[in-house]
Design an enzyme around this catalytic site. Sequence first.
Site, mmCIF file in Angstrom:
data_model
loop_
_atom_site.group_PDB
_atom_site.id
_atom_site.type_symbol
_atom_site.label_atom_id
_atom_site.label_comp_id
_atom_site.label_asym_id
_atom_site.label_seq_id
_atom_site.Cartn_x
_atom_site.Cartn_y
_atom_site.Cartn_z
ATOM 1 N N TRP A 149 0.817 -1.220 0.000
ATOM 2 C CA TRP A 149 0.000 0.000 0.000
ATOM 3 C C TRP A 149 0.848 1.266 0.000
ATOM 4 O O TRP A 149 0.312 2.366 -0.165
ATOM 5 C CB TRP A 149 -0.941 0.002 1.215
ATOM 6 C CG TRP A 149 -1.991 -1.076 1.201
ATOM 7 C CD1 TRP A 149 -2.154 -2.072 0.276
ATOM 8 C CD2 TRP A 149 -3.046 -1.262 2.153
ATOM 9 N NE1 TRP A 149 -3.235 -2.859 0.601
ATOM 10 C CE2 TRP A 149 -3.799 -2.389 1.752
ATOM 11 C CE3 TRP A 149 -3.423 -0.590 3.323
ATOM 12 C CZ2 TRP A 149 -4.905 -2.852 2.468
ATOM 13 C CZ3 TRP A 149 -4.519 -1.051 4.050
ATOM 14 C CH2 TRP A 149 -5.252 -2.165 3.617
ATOM 15 N N HIS A 166 12.677 -2.467 -1.040
ATOM 16 C CA HIS A 166 11.894 -1.911 -2.146
ATOM 17 C C HIS A 166 12.719 -0.819 -2.835
ATOM 18 O O HIS A 166 13.442 -0.073 -2.176
ATOM 19 C CB HIS A 166 10.566 -1.340 -1.632
ATOM 20 C CG HIS A 166 9.634 -0.994 -2.752
ATOM 21 N ND1 HIS A 166 9.760 0.171 -3.454
ATOM 22 C CD2 HIS A 166 8.616 -1.681 -3.313
ATOM 23 C CE1 HIS A 166 8.834 0.199 -4.408
ATOM 24 N NE2 HIS A 166 8.127 -0.919 -4.336
ATOM 25 N N GLY A 226 4.727 1.936 -10.929
ATOM 26 C CA GLY A 226 3.877 3.122 -10.897
ATOM 27 C C GLY A 226 3.859 3.900 -12.202
ATOM 28 O O GLY A 226 3.349 5.018 -12.259
ATOM 29 N N GLY A 252 1.287 -2.646 -6.294
ATOM 30 C CA GLY A 252 1.218 -1.323 -5.675
ATOM 31 C C GLY A 252 -0.145 -0.697 -5.916
ATOM 32 O O GLY A 252 -1.118 -0.983 -5.227
ATOM 33 N N GLY A 253 -0.222 0.143 -6.945
ATOM 34 C CA GLY A 253 -1.445 0.899 -7.232
ATOM 35 C C GLY A 253 -2.720 0.062 -7.236
ATOM 36 O O GLY A 253 -3.728 0.441 -6.619
#
Length: 251
Positions: free
Chosen positions: A10, A96, A174, A235-236
């Site tokens: 998140w 990350h 992203g 992610g998104g």
Amino acid sequence: MRRKIVAGNWKMNTTKVDGVELAKQVAEASAEVPAEVGLVVAPPFTHLCAVGKALAGSKVELSAQNCADHTSGAYTGEVSVDMIKAVGCGWTILGHSERREYYGETDEKLVEKTKLALAAGLGVILCVGEKLEQREAGKHFDVCAEQVKNVLYHFSAEDMKNIVIAYEPVWAIGTGKTATSEQAQEIHAFIRNVVAEKFGAEVAEDMSILYGGSCKPSNAKELFAQKDIDGGLIGGAALKASDFIEIAKSF
Ligand code: PGA
């Protein structure tokens, strides 16, 4: 046995109220995900506890996004593995690319963090991946091999049972640009080989290697169909329960 895993990172998104709501939706829909697919969510530290409660009774496991490289003491702003474990986490993400890039996370630090996480009984999702200029220069294999070796070669075959690798090409994170399934498969197979060189074929075969970088419902099926792609670090698309669950149903 190699595990299929879909993990939601998140990042620095959601407040406690939004996070709990998202977790409830993920927990409820997780019943639709095949039993052999593991689900993990990694909310911000501030609502790990509340999200953990919202996930109770579901198959969704809780992860931190990072941990400190010390056990306790005068390290203002840091969160230790014991603190993470105590609020119900089974995992922590480490290394990350955003932490490597913006917070000076080095492979040396990642060795320390991985040691502490494993000692605390946490599973580790270790991220590796090349930047755009490294791929364009044809250095992506070397970069990934080095990142894997610099951290994981400090551990034992037994430790490897509690470690998952996430291959995340930085240029795909992203950005909406996904690695093609061929590009991803090629490097996943290569990474598995780097693991095999040190730990043998059996450990490498059992290792879960996740793909991350603009993974979404529309491309997950093709990515997850590849022989060496065992799931995703999302992610998104993990911020919308229906997308996250759809990805997890893509095997
Ligand atoms: P993304 O992020 O799915 O938004 O590209 C993936 C990640 O950074 O873990």
